[in-house]
Design an enzyme around this catalytic site. Structure first.
Site, short mmCIF file in Angstrom:
data_model
loop_
_atom_site.label_atom_id
_atom_site.label_comp_id
_atom_site.label_asym_id
_atom_site.label_seq_id
_atom_site.Cartn_x
_atom_site.Cartn_y
_atom_site.Cartn_z
N GLU A 288 10.04 2.28 10.33
CA GLU A 288 11.02 3.36 10.18
C GLU A 288 10.25 4.66 10.34
O GLU A 288 9.32 4.91 9.58
CB GLU A 288 11.66 3.32 8.79
N LYS B 271 0.85 -1.20 0.00
CA LYS B 271 0.00 0.00 0.00
C LYS B 271 0.88 1.24 0.00
O LYS B 271 1.44 1.63 1.02
CB LYS B 271 -0.91 0.05 1.22
N CYS C 18 13.23 11.67 6.28
CA CYS C 18 13.34 11.32 7.70
C CYS C 18 14.77 11.55 8.18
O CYS C 18 15.00 11.69 9.37
CB CYS C 18 12.88 9.89 7.94
N GLU D 281 9.73 16.78 14.86
CA GLU D 281 9.98 16.65 13.42
C GLU D 281 9.02 17.55 12.66
O GLU D 281 7.81 17.48 12.84
CB GLU D 281 9.78 15.20 12.98
#
Ligand code: UN1
Length: 495
Positions: free
Chosen positions: A249, A174, A283, A383
């Site tokens: 992750e 997906k 990331c 973040e």
């Protein structure tokens, strides 16, 4: 031309059962470039069923044969690199050199994992008994749900699909609903290489509608996810107790430390690339630069001047340094963080605004933004996933490492210094899955494991090398064979 995408289930390209569709939009100009199925649980169930059926045969296909198919996939990716790279840029916004780099990372992974087909090895070792032998072998796990983000629309899917396949698993993939075209084309090429029906299934749709069903489906044996820490943590909670392999992750707040003896030209170039490459949407992005107090003022000034020269625009234009954010809501999230930074009392050194001149107004562009911040501020801890870099002042190496480590994340970290002793201490003490010396925090290569510590990673790591993706996608089986023709008792019998 607006492309009309389909799901791939059991070897058949098809619409979602409901017929619902989602648009794929070019974030540089707001144009609809394709539509993809917006799948529901029915489509997920069908895909898992197809993958379960296909597993029976695929697991018995010898690994070197699986590798041959992956070599063909690698060659097809090479052949279509330009086309796929342009698609990545149109759909995701990153500049074309990076779009091509995205595809190159998929190509690297394809060749690497193809080679693993002839290297999947275990151990044989002597038994303590005569007429008995022992070995350990890697075996596939079963059906994997692979859930990927939009920031590396071909590389990250390749990081998951290819090691899953070489290991003998089947997959339900997906991709992010923001980058279905790149994912769809990648799957087409992998399938064209000769992957049998049902081994790779592609289900388009949103995480909200199908993410939960896919990852908790009783037919799914493992889940590999890349995305935000919030979603990864939710998936891990959903899957807990369900007896599935799960690896996530997740986010990062990656620091670059600049020491007083660093080559500042190099550090500035590295911080620009690490902080503003991919518009900060990695990331691994360098969203903090921690600078020794002796060179702080000079760094702030030179880095700010350099950032002001970065040109934003359509990633297909060779003059562009920085593309748009992926969509309006991501852009608004970044703008909210910029407001938060100002309210917290950080000094805005440059940027901070949406770009709306001329054609930019149709896309989702934000200026390269630099704050002088303090370690306790939210902009220096959370973040942001956009072109916003926080500069922090440190008293010395120990202080810089303390600041670097004092966040929830631990994906990637870097130090610029000419002193070999500093590099050794940084390498030892930085809490991160990846440490860079005299290079920015981005640019991991696929032949080594990829993944972080703390809230950046959960479960096994990705990519190649010892401790990499093969550990995620296989389990160890130990086999004892007794050829004595009698009962031999380990730990008890003497001969
Ligand atoms: C990511 O942002 O999720 O090291 C992956 C890098 C790339 C991979 C980034 N090779 O920046």
């Amino acid at each position: 031309m607006v492309l009309d995408l389909k799901n791939l289930i059991g070897g058949r390209w098809q619409d979602a059962e409901s017929g619902d569709k989602l648009d794929s939009i070019n974030p540089a100009n707001g144009e609809v470039i394709g539509t993809a199925p917006s799948s529901g649980t029915i489509d997920v169930d069908k895909a898992v069923e197809a993958a379960t059926r296909a597993f029976k045969k695929w697991r018995l296909t010898p690994a070197p044969k699986r590798g041959e198919i992956l070599f063909r996939a690698a060659e097809l990716l090479v052949k279509h690199k330009e086309e796929l790279g342009r698609l990545v840029t149109r759909e995701m916004g990153k500049v074309l050199t990076e779009g091509l780099g995205d595809v190159q990372e998929a190509i690297d992974m394809a060749f690497y994992m193809a080679g693993e087909g002839r290297r999947l090895s275990g151990e044989t070792i002597y038994s303590e008994l005569p007429y008995k032998d022992c070995k350990s072998i890697r075996v596939p796990i079963g059906v994997f749900a692979l859930i990927t983000p939009w920031n590396f629309p071909t590389a990250i899917p390749a990081w998951k699909i290819l090691p899953a396949l070489i290991s003998g698993n089947t997959v339900v993939f997906k991709p992010s609903s923001y980058t279905p075209l790149s994912a769809g084309r990648l799957v087409e090429l992998i399938v064209e290489a000769g992957i049998p029906e049902g081994v790779v299934n592609l289900v388009h749709g949103t995480g909200d509608r199908i993410g939960g069903r896919l990852s908790t489906h009783p037919g799914v044996d493992g889940v590999s996810f890349t995305g935000s820490t919030a979603v990864g943590a939710r998936l891990a909670r959903l899957c807990s107790g369900l007896d599935k392999e799960i690896s996530c992750e997740m986010g990062g707040k990656n620091p670059i430390i600049v020491m007083d003896d660093a080559r500042l030209d190099l550090a500035i170039e590295g911080a620009l690339w690490g902080g503003f490459g991919t518009s900060g949407q990695r990331c691994t992005a360098a969203s903090r630069v921690i600078i020794h107090k002796k060179v702080y003022d000079e760094f702030v000034q030179r880095f700010t001047n350099a950032a002001k020269k970065l040109k934003s625009g359509d990633g297909l234009d060779p003059a562009t340094h920085m593309g748009p954010l992926i969509n309006e809501s991501q852009m608004n999230k970044v703008l909210d963080y910029i407001e938060t930074g100002k309210k917290e009392g950080a000094r805005l050194a440059t940027g901070g605004k949406r770009l709306i001149e001329g054609p930019l107004s149709k896309g989702f562009f934000i200026e390269p933004t630099i704050f002088e911040a303090k370690p306790e501020m939210r902009i220096a801890r959370e973040e942001i996933f956009g072109p916003v870099v926080s500069l922090l002042k440190a008293d010395g190496l120990e202080d810089a490492i303390d600041i670097a480590n004092d966040v929830d994340y631990g994906l990637s970290a870097s130090i610029y210094t000419q002193d070999v002793n500093n590099t050794a201490i940084a390498e030892r003490d930085l809490e991160a899955g990846l440490v860079y010396i005299n290079a920015p925090t981005i640019g991991a290569e696929i032949q080594l494991p990829f993944g972080g510590t703390k809230k950046s990673g959960l479960g096994r790591k990705e990519a190649g090398g010892r401790g990499g993706a093969l550990d995620m996608f296989t389990k160890w089986k130990v086999v004892y064979r007794d050829f004595s023709g009698r009962l031999q008792r380990a730990q008890i019998d003497k001969d």
